[in-house]
Design an enzyme around this catalytic site. Structure first.
Site, PDB file in Angstrom:
ATOM      1  N   TYR A   1       4.344 -22.225  25.809  1.00  0.00           N
ATOM      2  CA  TYR A   1       4.189 -21.422  24.586  1.00  0.00           C
ATOM      3  C   TYR A   1       3.406 -22.218  23.539  1.00  0.00           C
ATOM      4  O   TYR A   1       2.493 -21.700  22.890  1.00  0.00           O
ATOM      5  CB  TYR A   1       5.582 -21.058  24.065  1.00  0.00           C
ATOM      6  CG  TYR A   1       5.581 -20.282  22.769  1.00  0.00           C
ATOM      7  CD1 TYR A   1       5.217 -18.941  22.739  1.00  0.00           C
ATOM      8  CD2 TYR A   1       5.962 -20.894  21.572  1.00  0.00           C
ATOM      9  CE1 TYR A   1       5.224 -18.227  21.550  1.00  0.00           C
ATOM     10  CE2 TYR A   1       5.975 -20.180  20.385  1.00  0.00           C
ATOM     11  CZ  TYR A   1       5.609 -18.845  20.385  1.00  0.00           C
ATOM     12  OH  TYR A   1       5.626 -18.149  19.206  1.00  0.00           O
TER      13      TYR A   1
ATOM     14  N   LEU B   1      10.663  -9.227  15.118  1.00  0.00           N
ATOM     15  CA  LEU B   1      11.334  -9.864  13.983  1.00  0.00           C
ATOM     16  C   LEU B   1      10.348 -10.129  12.842  1.00  0.00           C
ATOM     17  O   LEU B   1      10.576  -9.733  11.696  1.00  0.00           O
ATOM     18  CB  LEU B   1      11.964 -11.183  14.453  1.00  0.00           C
ATOM     19  CG  LEU B   1      12.545 -12.121  13.395  1.00  0.00           C
ATOM     20  CD1 LEU B   1      13.753 -11.486  12.716  1.00  0.00           C
ATOM     21  CD2 LEU B   1      12.925 -13.465  14.002  1.00  0.00           C
TER      22      LEU B   1
ATOM     23  N   HIS C   1      16.787 -16.788  20.756  1.00  0.00           N
ATOM     24  CA  HIS C   1      16.814 -18.088  20.072  1.00  0.00           C
ATOM     25  C   HIS C   1      18.245 -18.440  19.670  1.00  0.00           C
ATOM     26  O   HIS C   1      19.152 -17.626  19.776  1.00  0.00           O
ATOM     27  CB  HIS C   1      15.903 -18.045  18.843  1.00  0.00           C
ATOM     28  CG  HIS C   1      14.447 -18.068  19.207  1.00  0.00           C
ATOM     29  ND1 HIS C   1      13.799 -19.213  19.584  1.00  0.00           N
ATOM     30  CD2 HIS C   1      13.524 -17.074  19.250  1.00  0.00           C
ATOM     31  CE1 HIS C   1      12.537 -18.929  19.851  1.00  0.00           C
ATOM     32  NE2 HIS C   1      12.339 -17.644  19.661  1.00  0.00           N
TER      33      HIS C   1
END
Length: 300
Positions: free
Chosen positions: A146, A24, A189
């Protein structure tokens, strides 16, 4: 900590390695660089270059010798993915960024931009979140693996700046959306996940769509082309020690977002909230005043 290097604009002919160019973020950065007239881009797919392999990354830098590096490669995902694959989220991301940052420095890269995410901030950070909130409190448990990796990346850039006077900077984008997003049913997401769910529900004439949580959390979204524009801006104009927030400054509840997607897709069934599922952080709005003071604001 004072800035140790003066920034200068990227040379149009300089070789730029965009790590993660198919994702992305990376794909948007490539489009933006090409729009700005940068022709000398070095791009490698995962099968061509495994960024988790130290020796592969080392030989790539030795051979290609890029002048600039934008590190947009990462293992990313939503709450479900972070809960299911914590070892991957901390391990893979630490490997990628350690290999790329170190090899970039040792092979004479002039400037590197490391990209993280707004999840680096404490769960109950002040809102809007300033850069100074980093490491002031505990993280959101659902994505700490993360977040810890990304925080380590910021600190690595800062450490190389202190010890080696090397121009490594960090940008922390808010929630992103746009072309080449991940629409995986489990690992995506919130925005692409909602788009997929309502689209499939409409296609299958389903009666209802069930969405995790209460719908009350507030989220900020930035179009990925705006982020790409900010990345080129930072590479040209910023050489500071501290990371820089990149956001839109506008927030929306998950409930409003779900209703908007439902309306745009044209799903006529019912929207059901599963309150037994986690909401994640209650509110996450970035303070973008630092980037605005440098002269950049989103266009979309």
């Amino acid at each position: 900590m004072a800035d140790t290097t003066a920034s200068s604009e990227m040379e149009k002919s300089g070789k730029i390695f965009v790590a993660g160019h198919r994702g992305l973020v990376g794909s948007a950065i490539v489009r933006k660089l090409q729009d700005h007239g940068f022709k000398n881009l070095v791009l490698r797919t995962h099968s061509e270059l495994d960024l988790t392999s130290q020796s592969d990354v080392e030989s790539f830098f030795a051979t290609e010798k890029p002048v600039y590096v934008i590190l947009a490669a990462a293992k990313v995902g939503g709450i479900h993915a972070n809960n299911t694959y914590p070892a991957d989220f901390i391990g893979v991301n630490l490997q990628i960024q350690t290999n790329v940052i170190h090899s970039a420095y040792t092979h004479g890269v002039k400037k590197l931009l490391f990209l993280g995410s707004s999840c680096i901030y404490p769960k109950f950070a002040p809102q809007p979140i300033p850069e100074s909130a980093l490491l002031t409190g505990p993280l959101e448990p659902t994505n700490e693996w993360y977040a810890i990796a990304k925080i380590a990346g910021i600190k690595m850039c800062q450490a190389y700046r202190i010890q080696h006077q090397w121009d490594a900077i960090s940008g922390m984008p808010t929630n992103l959306y746009g072309p080449n997003d991940n629409f995986h049913p489990e690992n995506s997401h919130v925005l692409p996940a909602l788009m997929r769910r309502f689209h499939e529900a409409k296609a299958n004439n389903a009666d209802e769509v069930v969405v995790w949580g209460s719908g009350s959390p507030l989220r900020e979204f930035l179009h990925v082309d705006d982020l790409a524009d900010a990345c080129v801006f930072l590479m040209d104009r910023y050489s500071g020690f501290e990371h820089v927030n990149v956001g839109s400054g506008v927030e929306v509840t998950i409930k409003e977002l779900a209703e908007l997607v439902k309306e745009v897709v044209g799903f006529k069934g019912k929207l059901v909230w599963d309150c037994t599922k986690p909401d994640g952080t209650p509110r996450k709005l970035m303070d973008n005043s630092k980037l605005a003071s440098l002269g950049w604001t989103p266009k979309i």
